[in-house]
Design an enzyme around this catalytic site. Structure first.
Site, PDB file in Angstrom:
ATOM      1  N   LYS A  33       0.834  -1.213   0.000  1.00 33.55           N
ATOM      2  CA  LYS A  33       0.000   0.000   0.000  1.00 33.55           C
ATOM      3  C   LYS A  33       0.863   1.255   0.000  1.00 33.55           C
ATOM      4  CE  LYS A  33      -3.843   0.042   2.391  1.00 33.55           C
ATOM      5  NZ  LYS A  33      -4.838  -0.301   1.354  1.00 33.55           N
TER       6      LYS A  33
ATOM      7  N   GLU B 190      -3.713   8.563   7.867  1.00 37.17           N
ATOM      8  CA  GLU B 190      -4.511   9.319   6.884  1.00 37.17           C
ATOM      9  C   GLU B 190      -5.629  10.104   7.571  1.00 37.17           C
ATOM     10  OE1 GLU B 190      -6.192   6.664   4.039  1.00 37.17           O
ATOM     11  OE2 GLU B 190      -4.285   6.266   3.029  1.00 37.17           O
TER      12      GLU B 190
ATOM     13  N   HIS C 166     -16.077  -5.339   4.400  1.00 37.64           N
ATOM     14  CA  HIS C 166     -15.153  -5.199   3.273  1.00 37.64           C
ATOM     15  C   HIS C 166     -15.355  -6.262   2.190  1.00 37.64           C
ATOM     16  CE1 HIS C 166     -13.335  -2.131   5.650  1.00 37.64           C
ATOM     17  NE2 HIS C 166     -13.174  -2.985   6.632  1.00 37.64           N
TER      18      HIS C 166
ATOM     19  N   ARG D  45      -6.056  -7.283 -11.678  1.00 37.62           N
ATOM     20  CA  ARG D  45      -6.758  -8.487 -12.168  1.00 37.62           C
ATOM     21  C   ARG D  45      -8.114  -8.045 -12.702  1.00 37.62           C
ATOM     22  NH1 ARG D  45      -7.635  -7.973  -6.715  1.00 37.62           N
ATOM     23  NH2 ARG D  45      -9.834  -7.896  -6.132  1.00 37.62           N
TER      24      ARG D  45
END
Ligand code: MV4
Length: 673
Positions: free
Chosen positions: A116, A200, A235, A292
């Site tokens: 990330k 963040e 999620h 993908r």
């Protein structure tokens, strides 16, 4: 173009890839595990190669065997689908070494998006907007805290090695920062063996809007617009749609251009998705890039009229992109609902079992079903319990949503619990109809979305419950008719499936049970009814009801109100499939109150293969109904076994750390008097 490809996957995506390959005249090779030896994907392909035992680690992830299968069959290319090896750089390398085309991005792109923080650094240089925050290598607490203080609270701590929501922790005040950082680092080290943190600005209530990008090997890149995937639970995407509601042309262009910059920054080739957080003020921020083809790609295909698997095959075989950006446009609106074998009434516990009843909505230009199973197949513990993807399209969102609502109403699955009713409730939720989407949607509307279990609504006593009773009565009548036909004493009372009383029509008392509810229905046949007519009494309600039962459908008239449902019977369990929900129930023996089935024993059976995490109750100690008795882990989730009533655990049959097979009795419980 290739003459033969191997699909290194299973289930619906394998079937979907085979469908496009066949349309292009490309021969296909499937791979399958022990558990998939009769699976649809293995039968649809021109050839199929067994690659190992049922667990994915022993089959679909065994990439040397997959390479060998490609060589053995002369497949020139391998399509990885999604999941499994689709983002595995080592597998891509092995394909390159074996001179087999990997239908996907180059190794560098896969690796660049693997971390990330590395991804964010690349995106920052490419001018792709990032959430305000800190993602540097210096992990000194003072540095991280200074960044948090500067951007203002709340902030979000994210594990650099995390993903999909794992390793995130909100910090709402400066005073909490130090303890939260220590905890987040501990969790990240435990989960990912890495405790590097990003800090963040925490966006409250963002939407998840992602852009489909496509790049060829000749430097061309386009985007095929956006998908809104905000309807998620823990999620996991539940319902996706395209285009994103409320999107302006300017915002679409800005996000599309940013996504293309992101792809070009890593020399991308193939189908890719750039995920953004879309804030309420229209700002958007890079979240991650998936290298993908995504599960939800069909909604993009429906609004763009493009076949993305065909694009993948063409690009991987060296062709240029089939379209330029100016050739692409949006037509209409599409939804995708993911149909899963999971039980919303039991915290979405994944289900395993046999699909002994499967009735799909009809497919046409508006309704598409991508599936890897047929009636009679089993959903096993080894793989993701997806049954299918239901995709609905129409000229605009309202009409597409109506298509989705009707298709869900016509979708019936028996033999195991599914999320169909939950999806139906989302599709009918007023906030969803108004497109009030954000990533907290399901949590925010949970009361409305989890109102399924029959008997909770007053009107059920004059619809669902009498229909259930009529179904049992007619099913038993058919059984007793069959008995009579084979009996020498046709009129013997022993042939009656109901109770029998001399000189009066059979008066029957049914006890029906579902989840933790039960109801008693008294039924008296009406002598004068043209069809199977009864006077039903439920609590203090009395009604005249009649019904007809054909193969798999029940039509009932209850106090003049005609209702229909698909029906199925599996062992001792009956199921009614109504437009807005499925209702499965058991019939109790007349006055014993015992189940016809061994269901009472099932309560303490391991729901699937797993490991005992902890014995919570103490053997011999008194517990109350609902108390957690034991916790086990299965399919990467914890499952609590609770007390069905007041009582005590007499004996635990497994200690913490022990492995258990699905169905094994975990403990002996003694209910209080
Ligand atoms: C966020 C966020 C709010 N603020 N970052 C969740 C998983 C990963 N894709 C990123 N996620 C989020 N990152 C900031 N600065 C909220 C989420 C989030 C979320 C994002 C997309 C889809 C569903 C979500 C569910 C919960 C939280």
């Amino acid at each position: 173009m290739f003459s033969k490809i191997l699909i290194a996957n299973r289930g619906e995506i394998s079937c979907r890839i085979i469908r496009t390959a066949k349309q292009l005249g490309i021969r296909t090779v499937a791979v399958y595990s022990d558990a998939d030896s009769h699976a649809l994907h293995a039968t649809l392909a021109d050839e199929a190669i067994h690659i190992g035992a049922s667990p994915a680690a022993d089959s679909y992830l065994q990439y040397e065997r997959i390479i060998e299968a490609a060589k053995k069959t002369g497949a020139q290319a391998i399509h990885p689908g999604y999941g499994f090896l689709s983002e595995n750089a080592s597998f891509r390398r092995r394909c390159d070494e074996a001179d087999i085309v990997f239908i996907g991005p180059p190794v560098g792109a896969i690796e660049a998006m693997g971390s990330k923080s590395a991804a964010k650094t690349i995106m920052e240089k490419a001018g792709v907007p990032l959430v305000p925050g800190y993602h540097g290598d210096d992990q000194d607490e003072a540095i991280l805290k200074a960044a948090a203080d500067k951007m203002g609270y709340p902030v979000l701590l994210k594990a650099a090695a995390g993903g999909g929501g794992k390793g995130m922790r909100q910090v709402w005040a400066e005073s909490e920062f130090s303890a939260a950082l220590a905890a987040a680092k501990r969790e990240s080290m435990k989960s990912f063996s890495d405790d590097k943190m990003l800090v963040e600005k925490y966006l409250t209530g963002p939407r998840h809007v992602e852009i489909q990008v496509f790049c060829d090997g000749h430097g061309n890149a386009v985007h095929l617009f956006e998908r809104d995937c905000s309807i998620q639970r823990r999620h996991q995407k539940v319902i996706e749609e395209a285009p994103a509601p409320g999107m302006t042309e300017d915002l679409r262009k800005a996000m599309g251009d940013a996504a293309i910059r992101a792809a070009q920054a890593i020399d991308y080739v193939g189908a890719g998705t750039v995920e953004f957080l879309l804030d309420t003020d229209g700002s958007f921020y890079f979240m991650e890039m998936n290298t993908r083809l995504q599960v939800e790609h069909p909604v993009t295909e429906m609004i763009s009229g493009q076949d993305l698997v065909e694009w993948q095959l063409r690009v991987a075989s060296g062709e240029t992109l089939p379209c330029e950006q100016s050739d692409l446009s949006i037509r209409g609106h599409a939804f995708e609902a993911r149909i899963y074998a999971e039980d919303p009434a039991n915290d979405f516990l994944p289900q395993t079992g046999t699909l002994n009843f499967l009735k799909e909505p009809g497919q046409d230009d508006h309704v598409r079903i991508d599936t890897g199973v047929i009636e009679g197949d089993t959903i096993s513990v080894y793989y993701d319990p997806m049954i299918s993807k239901l995709i609905c399209w129409d000229e605009n969102r309202d009409r597409a949503l109506k298509r989705l609502q009707n298709a869900l109403a016509a979708y019936s699955v028996g033999g195991l619990a599914t999320n169909i009713d939950f999806l139906y409730n989302i599709s009918h939720c007023a906030a969803f109809e108004r497109a009030e989407l954000d990533t907290g949607f399901i949590e925010k509307h949970s009361d409305e979305l989890f109102r399924n279990s029959p008997g909770q609504r007053a009107e059920d006593l004059q619809s669902v419950i009498p229909m259930a009773a009529l179904y049992v009565l007619l099913d038993q009548a058919q059984t007793s008719n069959t008995r009579r036909q084979h009996s020498k004493e046709a009129d013997s009372p022993w042939n009656s499936a109901f109770g029998w009383r001399a000189n009066s029509p059979a008066h029957c008392v049914l006890k029906l049970r579902w989840q933790d509810q039960e109801v008693t229905v008294a039924a008296e046949p009406l002598a004068d009814a043209k069809t199977q007519g009864f006077r039903l009494t439920i609590d203090d309600l009395s009604m005249e009801a009649s019904a007809t039962l054909e193969e798999r459908s029940l039509t009932a008239v209850i106090n003049g109100h005609r209702l229909s449902a698909s029906v199925g019977k599996h062992g001792d369990e009956y199921s009614l499939y109504l437009p807005d929900r499925a209702f499965s129930f058991s019939r109790l023996k007349a006055d014993t109150g015992e189940f016809d089935s061994a269901q009472s024993a099932d309560h303490f059976a391991a729901p699937m293969n797993g490991t005992i995490v902890a014995q919570i109750a103490t053997a011999g100690s008194d517990v109350k109904k609902g108390d957690v008795l034991l916790i086990m882990e299965a399919m990467k989730m914890e499952h609590s076994i609770t007390a069905p009533s007041d009582g005590k655990v007499v004996n635990f049959f497994f200690d913490a750390g022990e492995l258990v097979d699905g169905g094994a009795q975990l403990l002996e419980f003694e209910a209080s008097e």
